[in-house]
Design an enzyme around this catalytic site. Structure first.
Site, PDB file in Angstrom:
ATOM      1  N   ASP A 186       0.845  -1.198   0.000  1.00 55.14           N
ATOM      2  CA  ASP A 186       0.000   0.000   0.000  1.00 55.14           C
ATOM      3  C   ASP A 186       0.882   1.250   0.000  1.00 55.14           C
ATOM      4  O   ASP A 186       1.648   1.473   0.941  1.00 55.14           O
ATOM      5  CB  ASP A 186      -0.908  -0.016   1.233  1.00 55.14           C
ATOM      6  CG  ASP A 186      -2.053   0.975   1.115  1.00 55.14           C
ATOM      7  OD1 ASP A 186      -2.066   1.776   0.151  1.00 55.14           O
ATOM      8  OD2 ASP A 186      -2.941   0.952   1.980  1.00 55.14           O
ATOM      9  N   ASP A 187       0.782   2.034  -1.053  1.00 57.44           N
ATOM     10  CA  ASP A 187       1.516   3.308  -1.174  1.00 57.44           C
ATOM     11  C   ASP A 187       3.028   3.128  -1.302  1.00 57.44           C
ATOM     12  O   ASP A 187       3.787   4.043  -0.991  1.00 57.44           O
ATOM     13  CB  ASP A 187       1.221   4.255   0.008  1.00 57.44           C
ATOM     14  CG  ASP A 187      -0.228   4.738   0.056  1.00 57.44           C
ATOM     15  OD1 ASP A 187      -1.041   4.265  -0.759  1.00 57.44           O
ATOM     16  OD2 ASP A 187      -0.535   5.584   0.913  1.00 57.44           O
ATOM     17  N   LYS A 194       1.341   9.400  -5.293  1.00 59.18           N
ATOM     18  CA  LYS A 194      -0.042   9.024  -4.975  1.00 59.18           C
ATOM     19  C   LYS A 194      -1.028  10.170  -5.190  1.00 59.18           C
ATOM     20  O   LYS A 194      -0.740  11.317  -4.849  1.00 59.18           O
ATOM     21  CB  LYS A 194      -0.113   8.584  -3.515  1.00 59.18           C
ATOM     22  CG  LYS A 194      -1.515   8.327  -2.990  1.00 59.18           C
ATOM     23  CD  LYS A 194      -1.493   7.822  -1.566  1.00 59.18           C
ATOM     24  CE  LYS A 194      -2.919   7.597  -1.051  1.00 59.18           C
ATOM     25  NZ  LYS A 194      -2.930   6.937   0.262  1.00 59.18           N
ATOM     26  N   HIS A 228     -10.677  -2.688   1.559  1.00 58.28           N
ATOM     27  CA  HIS A 228     -11.025  -1.337   1.095  1.00 58.28           C
ATOM     28  C   HIS A 228     -11.961  -1.303  -0.115  1.00 58.28           C
ATOM     29  O   HIS A 228     -11.899  -0.400  -0.945  1.00 58.28           O
ATOM     30  CB  HIS A 228      -9.758  -0.499   0.806  1.00 58.28           C
ATOM     31  CG  HIS A 228      -9.951   0.944   1.214  1.00 58.28           C
ATOM     32  ND1 HIS A 228      -8.984   1.913   1.096  1.00 58.28           N
ATOM     33  CD2 HIS A 228     -11.050   1.566   1.739  1.00 58.28           C
ATOM     34  CE1 HIS A 228      -9.458   3.063   1.529  1.00 58.28           C
ATOM     35  NE2 HIS A 228     -10.702   2.874   1.927  1.00 58.28           N
ATOM     36  N   HIS A 246       1.616   2.324   3.934  1.00 62.14           N
ATOM     37  CA  HIS A 246       0.707   3.467   4.073  1.00 62.14           C
ATOM     38  C   HIS A 246       0.932   4.061   5.463  1.00 62.14           C
ATOM     39  O   HIS A 246       1.142   3.324   6.415  1.00 62.14           O
ATOM     40  CB  HIS A 246      -0.724   2.920   3.934  1.00 62.14           C
ATOM     41  CG  HIS A 246      -1.812   3.938   3.838  1.00 62.14           C
ATOM     42  ND1 HIS A 246      -2.172   4.752   4.898  1.00 62.14           N
ATOM     43  CD2 HIS A 246      -2.645   4.254   2.822  1.00 62.14           C
ATOM     44  CE1 HIS A 246      -3.188   5.528   4.521  1.00 62.14           C
ATOM     45  NE2 HIS A 246      -3.498   5.253   3.265  1.00 62.14           N
ATOM     46  N   SER A 265      -8.233   1.564   5.297  1.00 64.70           N
ATOM     47  CA  SER A 265      -6.888   2.096   5.514  1.00 64.70           C
ATOM     48  C   SER A 265      -6.543   2.171   6.999  1.00 64.70           C
ATOM     49  O   SER A 265      -7.416   2.391   7.843  1.00 64.70           O
ATOM     50  CB  SER A 265      -6.753   3.488   4.897  1.00 64.70           C
ATOM     51  OG  SER A 265      -6.912   3.398   3.511  1.00 64.70           O
ATOM     52  N   ASP A 280      -0.518  -0.691  -4.700  1.00 67.03           N
ATOM     53  CA  ASP A 280      -1.799  -0.159  -5.191  1.00 67.03           C
ATOM     54  C   ASP A 280      -1.697   1.228  -5.817  1.00 67.03           C
ATOM     55  O   ASP A 280      -2.533   1.628  -6.615  1.00 67.03           O
ATOM     56  CB  ASP A 280      -2.841  -0.135  -4.063  1.00 67.03           C
ATOM     57  CG  ASP A 280      -2.531   0.897  -2.986  1.00 67.03           C
ATOM     58  OD1 ASP A 280      -1.348   1.238  -2.785  1.00 67.03           O
ATOM     59  OD2 ASP A 280      -3.490   1.372  -2.343  1.00 67.03           O
ATOM     60  N   ASN A 281      -0.684   1.993  -5.404  1.00 65.04           N
ATOM     61  CA  ASN A 281      -0.485   3.340  -5.972  1.00 65.04           C
ATOM     62  C   ASN A 281       0.867   3.851  -5.489  1.00 65.04           C
ATOM     63  O   ASN A 281       1.520   3.222  -4.658  1.00 65.04           O
ATOM     64  CB  ASN A 281      -1.617   4.302  -5.588  1.00 65.04           C
ATOM     65  CG  ASN A 281      -1.897   4.379  -4.094  1.00 65.04           C
ATOM     66  OD1 ASN A 281      -2.928   3.907  -3.621  1.00 65.04           O
ATOM     67  ND2 ASN A 281      -0.973   4.945  -3.341  1.00 65.04           N
ATOM     68  N   LYS A 307      -5.528  -5.676   3.723  1.00 63.41           N
ATOM     69  CA  LYS A 307      -6.418  -4.533   3.481  1.00 63.41           C
ATOM     70  C   LYS A 307      -7.361  -4.841   2.322  1.00 63.41           C
ATOM     71  O   LYS A 307      -6.924  -5.237   1.247  1.00 63.41           O
ATOM     72  CB  LYS A 307      -5.569  -3.310   3.150  1.00 63.41           C
ATOM     73  CG  LYS A 307      -6.381  -2.072   2.775  1.00 63.41           C
ATOM     74  CD  LYS A 307      -5.471  -0.871   2.636  1.00 63.41           C
ATOM     75  CE  LYS A 307      -6.210   0.345   2.112  1.00 63.41           C
ATOM     76  NZ  LYS A 307      -5.337   1.536   2.074  1.00 63.41           N
ATOM     77  N   ARG A 362      -7.848  -0.897  -6.112  1.00 62.44           N
ATOM     78  CA  ARG A 362      -8.166  -2.269  -5.706  1.00 62.44           C
ATOM     79  C   ARG A 362      -9.352  -2.815  -6.492  1.00 62.44           C
ATOM     80  O   ARG A 362      -9.396  -4.007  -6.823  1.00 62.44           O
ATOM     81  CB  ARG A 362      -8.422  -2.311  -4.193  1.00 62.44           C
ATOM     82  CG  ARG A 362      -7.122  -2.170  -3.425  1.00 62.44           C
ATOM     83  CD  ARG A 362      -7.282  -1.571  -2.038  1.00 62.44           C
ATOM     84  NE  ARG A 362      -5.983  -1.010  -1.653  1.00 62.44           N
ATOM     85  CZ  ARG A 362      -5.034  -1.684  -1.018  1.00 62.44           C
ATOM     86  NH1 ARG A 362      -5.247  -2.924  -0.639  1.00 62.44           N
ATOM     87  NH2 ARG A 362      -3.870  -1.129  -0.745  1.00 62.44           N
ATOM     88  N   CYS A 383      -6.292   4.203  -3.161  1.00 65.55           N
ATOM     89  CA  CYS A 383      -6.563   2.817  -2.758  1.00 65.55           C
ATOM     90  C   CYS A 383      -7.819   2.178  -3.355  1.00 65.55           C
ATOM     91  O   CYS A 383      -7.735   1.177  -4.061  1.00 65.55           O
ATOM     92  CB  CYS A 383      -6.673   2.740  -1.245  1.00 65.55           C
ATOM     93  SG  CYS A 383      -5.165   3.209  -0.383  1.00 65.55           S
TER      94      CYS A 383
HETATM   95 MG    MG Z   1      -2.726   3.068  -1.352  1.00 61.19          MG
END
Ligand code: MG
Length: 479
Positions: free
Chosen positions: A44-45, A320, A143, A247, A166, A299-300, A141, A88, A84
């Site tokens: 994540d991130d 992001k 989301h 994240h 998150s 994811d980003n 996660k 996803r 996010c």
């Molecule tokens: Mg993310």
């Protein structure tokens, strides 16, 4: 011969004959001919520049580095959105999130007070693999909706363990006293896990609240290992392991805290990497390595406004929340000994292609009653062909901000990450040659009106056919 193995599986007599012929002609050392176990690991991130093998000078990721060398390291791999929830949704459904309504002009992601989640009509990659006989687990996660109808267990997964959104949500600390949301995070290095009253769920039940985030990375790893150990030998498995970190707020276990030269962010990434090493070792111990494919991506891009607590997009621009390359181009590693042809791949790929590629691999047809956005990457992964993908769409919310066609990317609208930053509509789009200029520094629009013309026609065609899904990101108190 190898291509045959990855074609959709035929049924009945033909399948029997085919398998018989494969077993007669198969040679020692060839990969297992059952469909492989599949593990998709989603950070994540995590930014394009945050792994050793993607050039980070001080974050040590020996396990991912080794897998990238033994397998494929992709350098032009994209996600479906720069935040996010829609990212996803793209991975799960193989569709641009603008089609499923998992984007909104008002809300960028789902929140604890959100009303809905991934619409029931969507078909997930887990649904696809489950219908091919896979045991399926989502760990980490989600989301895509934390209310029961939207949880993983209602979206093709046999099992769920994780924080459903998150890790910075459900804040119970006094933000005002801390000087506001941004200051609350940026003024501290290592937060108090009790400040975030996030639930940890097993299937549909909350089993811990607030979740102890110091141990969450290790526990996700161990849940995945348990799922592998407890498998039924006759069933292939699919594990979607979606870490909540790196994240913000950042948390590492005691074992990793203070160990990375990169500080806490490095501790967190190195703990994720170590967990992947443990999963790999287990696959080897259990004799499964030759029949398992692992995909690792994020994811980003990095959440840059958080300064030292955010990651790095390396040589890519911004991060992001934006439609610059740093927001949506991610590290991506495919590993599968004996299956994945080793090498560095510069072809285009996206997370939506995983849906298409794995559906084809296990012989399950994609839904034919809706537009799908993936392509089958099998020619690159398993053979010596090229990716069928030539186009990448960069949406922010339900608006198309930019598009990549081949080497060229045109920006119609640009904007910074979150709130406050000016939105600029470009009458003459910005145009970059991403093969020559991955950092998006040298606008060539003026010199190449003919390229812009060609790109505009691709956009016109896309938009003329696009049907936007109904906005699913509304709050409980909205209509
Ligand atoms: Mg993310």
């Amino acid at each position: 011969m190898q291509h045959l193995l990855f074609s959709p599986l035929p049924t009945g007599l033909f399948a029997t004959l085919l398998l018989l012929s494969l077993s007669l002609h198969g040679q020692a050392g060839e990969p297992d001919q059952r469909p492989p176990n599949i593990i998709v690991i989603f950070a994540d991130d995590l930014g394009y520049g945050d792994l050793g093998v993607y050039g980070h000078p001080t974050i040590r990721t020996p396990h991912l580095d080794r897998m990238a060398t033994e397998g494929q390291k992709w350098t032009n791999f994209y996600v479906g959105a720069s935040v996010c929830t829609p990212s996803r949704a793209a991975l799960m459904t193989g569709r641009l999130p603008v089609r499923s309504g998992m984007v909104s002009p008002r809300r960028r992601v789902l929140y604890p007070n959100s009303r809905y989640g991934l619409p029931e009509a969507e078909v997930t990659i887990a649904d696809q693999l489950k219908s091919a006989g896979y045991a399926t687990a989502c760990i980490g996660k989600w989301h895509l909706g934390h209310k029961e109808p939207y949880l993983p267990t209602n979206n093709g997964f046999d099992y769920y363990f994780g924080i459903p959104y998150s890790n910075d949500m459900d804040i119970v600390a006094d933000l005002e006293a801390a000087g506001g949301y941004w200051n609350f995070f940026t003024s501290r290095d290592g937060a108090d896990t009790k400040s975030y009253n996030v639930p940890l769920m097993r299937n549909t039940e909350i089993v811990e609240r607030p979740a102890d985030q110091h141990t969450i990375t290790r526990r996700y790893t161990e849940e995945a290992m348990d799922f592998i150990r407890e498998r039924d030998d006759d069933e292939p498995f699919f594990i979607y392991l979606a870490h909540n970190l790196p994240h913000i707020p950042l948390f590492a276990s005691e074992e990793f805290t203070g160990t990375s030269e990169r500080g806490l962010y490095g501790d967190v990434v190195e703990e994720i990497d170590a967990g992947i090493g443990r999963i790999r070792a287990l696959l080897e111990e259990e004799g499964l390595a030759e029949n398992t494919v692992i995909v690792f991506t994020s994811d980003n891009g990095p959440w840059l406004p958080f300064g030292i607590q955010g990651g790095s997009a390396g040589l890519l621009r911004n991060g992001k929340g934006t439609t610059w390359e740093g927001g949506m181009r991610e590290p991506c590693i495919f590993w599968g000994p004996g299956r994945i042809r080793p090498g560095v791949v510069t072809d285009l790929g996206t997370t939506m292609d995983l849906f298409t590629t794995f559906s084809a691999l296990v012989g399950v047809a994609e839904p034919d009653d809706r537009p799908m956005d993936g392509v089958d990457l099998a020619p690159v992964l398993f053979g010596d062909g090229t990716s069928p993908r030539n186009t990448v769409y960069y949406y922010r919310g339900d608006e198309l901000y930019a598009i990549r066609v081949g080497d060229y990317k045109a920006h119609f609208i640009t904007q910074g990450a979150y709130g406050g930053e000016e939105r600029t509509v470009h009458d003459t789009p910005l145009l970059y040659n991403l093969s020559m200029d991955p950092s998006e520094r040298h606008d060539i629009a003026e010199a190449h009106p003919e390229i812009l013309e060609r790109i505009r026609s691709v956009v016109a065609d896309h938009q003329s056919k696009l049907v936007k899904g109904k906005d699913q990101l509304i709050d409980l108190d909205e209509g």
